[in-house]
Design a protein around this motif. Structure first.
Motif, PDB file in Angstrom:
ATOM      1  N   TYR A 372       0.825  -1.201   0.081  1.00  0.00           N
ATOM      2  CA  TYR A 372      -0.012   0.083  -0.028  1.00  0.00           C
ATOM      3  C   TYR A 372       1.003   1.393   0.007  1.00  0.00           C
ATOM      4  N   HIS A 373       1.346   1.479  -0.983  1.00  0.00           N
ATOM      5  CA  HIS A 373       2.070   2.891  -1.471  1.00  0.00           C
ATOM      6  C   HIS A 373       2.090   3.261  -2.698  1.00  0.00           C
ATOM      7  N   SER A 374       2.639   4.414  -2.857  1.00  0.00           N
ATOM      8  CA  SER A 374       2.558   5.346  -3.959  1.00  0.00           C
ATOM      9  C   SER A 374       2.138   4.781  -5.427  1.00  0.00           C
ATOM     10  N   PRO A 375       3.049   3.776  -5.792  1.00  0.00           N
ATOM     11  CA  PRO A 375       2.919   3.128  -7.119  1.00  0.00           C
ATOM     12  C   PRO A 375       1.591   2.575  -7.203  1.00  0.00           C
ATOM     13  N   ASN A 376       0.927   1.977  -6.345  1.00  0.00           N
ATOM     14  CA  ASN A 376      -0.333   1.263  -6.218  1.00  0.00           C
ATOM     15  C   ASN A 376      -1.392   2.146  -5.788  1.00  0.00           C
ATOM     16  N   LEU A 377      -1.293   3.364  -5.629  1.00  0.00           N
ATOM     17  CA  LEU A 377      -2.629   4.227  -5.475  1.00  0.00           C
ATOM     18  C   LEU A 377      -2.582   5.286  -6.604  1.00  0.00           C
ATOM     19  N   ILE A 378      -3.906   5.210  -7.034  1.00  0.00           N
ATOM     20  CA  ILE A 378      -3.987   6.238  -8.190  1.00  0.00           C
ATOM     21  C   ILE A 378      -5.022   7.370  -7.610  1.00  0.00           C
ATOM     22  N   TRP A 379      -5.257   8.405  -8.145  1.00  0.00           N
ATOM     23  CA  TRP A 379      -5.976   9.616  -7.774  1.00  0.00           C
ATOM     24  C   TRP A 379      -7.150   9.640  -8.815  1.00  0.00           C
ATOM     25  N   LEU A 380      -8.373   9.520  -7.998  1.00  0.00           N
ATOM     26  CA  LEU A 380      -9.578   9.595  -9.153  1.00  0.00           C
ATOM     27  C   LEU A 380     -10.396  10.839  -8.838  1.00  0.00           C
ATOM     28  N   PRO A 381     -10.055  12.092  -9.147  1.00  0.00           N
ATOM     29  CA  PRO A 381     -10.527  13.150  -8.984  1.00  0.00           C
ATOM     30  C   PRO A 381     -12.156  13.381  -9.167  1.00  0.00           C
ATOM     31  N   GLU A 382     -12.786  12.426 -10.190  1.00  0.00           N
ATOM     32  CA  GLU A 382     -13.995  12.597 -10.456  1.00  0.00           C
ATOM     33  C   GLU A 382     -14.927  11.764  -9.394  1.00  0.00           C
ATOM     34  N   ARG A 383     -14.361  10.916  -8.450  1.00  0.00           N
ATOM     35  CA  ARG A 383     -15.006  10.400  -7.534  1.00  0.00           C
ATOM     36  C   ARG A 383     -15.138  11.153  -6.244  1.00  0.00           C
ATOM     37  N   ASP A 384     -16.029  10.792  -5.370  1.00  0.00           N
ATOM     38  CA  ASP A 384     -16.040  11.465  -4.010  1.00  0.00           C
ATOM     39  C   ASP A 384     -15.296  10.770  -2.939  1.00  0.00           C
ATOM     40  N   GLY A 385     -14.917  11.446  -2.063  1.00  0.00           N
ATOM     41  CA  GLY A 385     -14.540  10.836  -0.606  1.00  0.00           C
ATOM     42  C   GLY A 385     -13.336   9.854  -0.794  1.00  0.00           C
ATOM     43  N   LEU A 386     -13.853   8.877   0.029  1.00  0.00           N
ATOM     44  CA  LEU A 386     -12.679   7.722  -0.144  1.00  0.00           C
ATOM     45  C   LEU A 386     -12.355   6.778  -1.431  1.00  0.00           C
ATOM     46  N   GLU A 387     -13.515   6.967  -2.275  1.00  0.00           N
ATOM     47  CA  GLU A 387     -13.380   6.598  -3.705  1.00  0.00           C
ATOM     48  C   GLU A 387     -12.495   7.256  -4.218  1.00  0.00           C
ATOM     49  N   ARG A 388     -11.901   8.408  -4.113  1.00  0.00           N
ATOM     50  CA  ARG A 388     -10.895   8.928  -4.816  1.00  0.00           C
ATOM     51  C   ARG A 388      -9.681   8.398  -4.995  1.00  0.00           C
ATOM     52  N   ILE A 389      -9.321   7.320  -3.969  1.00  0.00           N
ATOM     53  CA  ILE A 389      -8.163   6.387  -3.858  1.00  0.00           C
ATOM     54  C   ILE A 389      -8.229   5.088  -4.872  1.00  0.00           C
ATOM     55  N   GLY A 390      -7.747   4.921  -5.890  1.00  0.00           N
ATOM     56  CA  GLY A 390      -7.610   3.747  -6.619  1.00  0.00           C
ATOM     57  C   GLY A 390      -6.807   2.906  -6.021  1.00  0.00           C
ATOM     58  N   LEU A 391      -7.286   1.582  -5.965  1.00  0.00           N
ATOM     59  CA  LEU A 391      -6.289   0.653  -5.315  1.00  0.00           C
ATOM     60  C   LEU A 391      -5.801  -0.591  -6.410  1.00  0.00           C
ATOM     61  N   ILE A 392      -4.769  -0.747  -6.595  1.00  0.00           N
ATOM     62  CA  ILE A 392      -4.196  -1.800  -7.331  1.00  0.00           C
ATOM     63  C   ILE A 392      -3.155  -2.778  -6.612  1.00  0.00           C
ATOM     64  N   ASP A 393      -2.800  -3.806  -7.324  1.00  0.00           N
ATOM     65  CA  ASP A 393      -1.713  -4.716  -6.899  1.00  0.00           C
ATOM     66  C   ASP A 393      -1.951  -5.155  -5.400  1.00  0.00           C
ATOM     67  N   PHE A 394      -3.014  -5.791  -5.078  1.00  0.00           N
ATOM     68  CA  PHE A 394      -3.395  -6.141  -3.819  1.00  0.00           C
ATOM     69  C   PHE A 394      -3.421  -7.788  -3.661  1.00  0.00           C
ATOM     70  N   GLN A 395      -2.924  -8.426  -4.506  1.00  0.00           N
ATOM     71  CA  GLN A 395      -2.982  -9.894  -4.641  1.00  0.00           C
ATOM     72  C   GLN A 395      -2.147 -10.531  -3.552  1.00  0.00           C
ATOM     73  N   ASP A 396      -1.460 -10.053  -2.826  1.00  0.00           N
ATOM     74  CA  ASP A 396      -0.507 -10.632  -1.818  1.00  0.00           C
ATOM     75  C   ASP A 396      -1.184 -10.171  -0.388  1.00  0.00           C
ATOM     76  N   ALA A 397      -2.296  -9.932  -0.264  1.00  0.00           N
ATOM     77  CA  ALA A 397      -2.811  -9.480   0.802  1.00  0.00           C
ATOM     78  C   ALA A 397      -2.664 -10.628   1.937  1.00  0.00           C
ATOM     79  N   VAL A 398      -2.481 -10.201   3.124  1.00  0.00           N
ATOM     80  CA  VAL A 398      -2.620 -11.298   4.410  1.00  0.00           C
ATOM     81  C   VAL A 398      -3.313 -10.722   5.262  1.00  0.00           C
ATOM     82  N   LEU A 399      -3.570 -11.534   6.361  1.00  0.00           N
ATOM     83  CA  LEU A 399      -4.032 -11.060   7.622  1.00  0.00           C
ATOM     84  C   LEU A 399      -3.079 -10.606   8.574  1.00  0.00           C
ATOM     85  N   GLY A 400      -2.998  -9.301   8.675  1.00  0.00           N
ATOM     86  CA  GLY A 400      -1.644  -8.705   9.750  1.00  0.00           C
ATOM     87  C   GLY A 400      -1.997  -7.552  10.567  1.00  0.00           C
TER      88      GLY A 400
END
Length: 514
Positions: A372-400
């Motif tokens: 969860y860092h800058s290369p994997n976060l995309i700014w979506l100005p046309e959306r509202d609130g928290l939806e303005r943060i686009g998320l990618i590259d999360f396939q290695d997610a774990v419970l931590g």
């Protein structure tokens, strides 16, 4: 037998109703061929071998009007694309014997080239990736119809199978006519392409075929199993749908072939959360709020992938965290010291980190997206609130622990963030958490943040040194000073006194104030 092995033995038969279809097949094959591949073209006279070879050559060279005569009399004809890719077209019908191939320098000519060989039965036995194509006339399907029978070997069968699956997926989902352009990826084996349809609509193609287990590195387990890296697209699909169900902006999945590891994803664009001066404060604040929202929500540990398939999020346990940290003595320490660490120093490293990580596993766990860092976060100005943060590259997610992703964001290996900026956003995170949980323990969180931030920096120093030494990717070394600075910042916490003492003794450059 695994899927790759089956692909090496299963023929693919295609009816080609006319010459145009033969040329389409040639252009399709050009996409999967690599230097060192041999395409063995068999069939009777007039079967379409030269037509197919000509289409492959024109596509690779990038010139649809290139004159490609049959090499019947010259036997061998070389070509080269604008980017230096060599292609050799051979017609061995008139070959007098194997000695003539030696005289022509055929082996040297084709060593780093794609070889298209008509009448390949005249070739001596050859190892390596081979695609055998037999073309035969089929008048029952039309006056100009042919049947192409393709069998891949030496790894080419798997490539052919994946390319076939991709073509089916693109056609089925309405992206068959899309222009495909390579997108810059990451340090993983995944590749990405941007798809642009004639009407201008865009999507992202993710190519991530299932990965076989690597060699065992400890207790009979491969590296990916120890640190819980995703080995198929199932994890991405599960997390994507889980994040979207929470109202967060993960990309919509527009098409999928789970077995082939192919996904067509909504194109979220490329507007970053940083600029040339570093983090954009408003955008980073929203990214922090996304984490606070995620960490303040009760989340499932099992997510559906498809009917009859579930994905169980693995724990980010001490074994995984410790094994990742050990990348530093294995790769980074020899890199900066020009000598390996003695066994007793490595044992002391493991002991110090084991003590520092003690207790983190018993604390509350959440979805840890891990990168969860800058290369994997995309700014979506046309959306509202928290939806303005686009998320990618999360396939290695774990419970931590929740602190891991916060440290990943605020101590980004590619972005300079001052201690003051970091502290301000940590305060924002704490306030957001307390809105949902008045008993949120900031002191305990701060301890975990320092420990996991140090673990992450330690791991990344090892990974970036490995990328240089093992994989020949020195570009990552430019980030080492920044990561070293973040590590030193974390080591100031009392919970890391033992780790700090080890670094001060064995890698003093990481403890400049010691």
């Amino acid at each position: 037998m695994d899927q790759e092995g089956m692909a090496e033995r299963t023929p693919w038969e295609i009816v080609l109703p006319d010459e145009s279809a033969t040329e389409d097949l040639g252009r399709f094959l050009a996409e999967i061929l690599r230097p060192g591949d041999l395409v063995a073209l068999s069939g009777g006279l007039g079967g379409g071998k030269t037509t197919l070879a000509r289409a492959v050559i024109r596509e690779i060279v990038g010139d649809p009007d290139l004159e490609v005569p049959s090499p019947t009399f010259t036997l061998v004809q070389p070509y080269e694309s604008r980017n230096g890719q060599a292609v050799v077209h051979a017609d061995l019908y008139r070959l007098r014997g194997p000695d003539e191939l030696v005289e022509l320098g055929f082996d040297e000519m084709t060593e780093r080239a794609i070889a298209l060989v008509e009448w390949p039965d005249r070739l001596p036995p050859r190892h390596g990736p081979t695609l055998a194509i037999d073309l035969s006339l089929k008048p029952e399907f039309g006056d100009d119809a042919r049947l192409a029978r393709l069998i891949g070997g030496g790894g080419l069968g798997g490539r052919l199978m994946r390319a076939r699956a991709l073509r089916v997926l693109l056609d089925r989902t309405g992206w068959g006519e899309a222009e495909r352009s390579h997108m810059q990826g990451d340090a993983s084996s995944r590749t990405y392409e941007r798809l642009t349809n004639p009407d201008g609509t865009r999507a992202v193609l993710m190519i991530s075929p299932p990965k076989p287990d690597g060699p065992p590195v400890r207790d009979g387990k491969p590296y990916s199993a120890i640190v819980h890296l995703a080995e198929s697209v199932h994890a991405f699909v599960a997390m994507d749908r889980g994040l979207r169900a929470l109202g967060l902006s993960a990309p919509k999945i527009l098409g999928e072939d789970l077995d082939a590891g192919l996904l067509i994803l909504e194109d979220l664009g490329s507007e970053p959360v940083v600029d040339q001066n570093g983090p954009r404060p408003e955008r980073y604040a929203e990214a922090v709020k996304v984490l606070a929202r995620l960490h303040g929500t009760t989340l499932p540990t099992v997510l559906p992938v498809a009917e009859g398939r579930d994905h169980v999020l693995p724990p980010y346990d001490r074994e995984a965290l410790l094994f990742e940290a050990e990348l530093l003595p294995e790769w980074y320490a020899p890199f900066v010291a020009n000598a390996p660490l003695p066994p007793e120093a490595r044992a002391a490293f493991v002991s110090a980190w084991s003590e520092a990580l003690e207790g983190l596993e018993t604390e509350a766990r959440t979805w840890t997206l891990r990168d969860y860092h800058s290369p994997n976060l995309i700014w979506l100005p046309e959306r509202d609130g928290l939806e303005r943060i686009g998320l990618i590259d999360f396939q290695d997610a774990v419970l931590g622990h929740p602190a891991y992703d916060v440290a990943s964001l605020l101590q980004d290996a590619r972005v300079d963030a001052s201690a003051e900026f970091e502290l301000r956003l940590l305060g924002l995170y704490a306030r957001e958490r307390r809105l949902r949980d008045a008993e949120f323990d900031m002191q305990g969180f701060a301890r975990a943040y320092a420990v996991l931030g140090a673990q992450r920096a330690t791991k990344i120093l090892g990974i970036f040194a490995r990328l240089d030494r093992r994989d020949g990717k020195p570009g990552y070394l430019a980030h080492l000073p920044r990561i070293e600075g973040y590590l030193a910042r974390n080591l100031a916490h009392p919970a890391l006194s033992g780790v700090r003492a080890w670094y001060a003794q064995h890698l003093p450059r990481l403890c400049p104030d010691a």
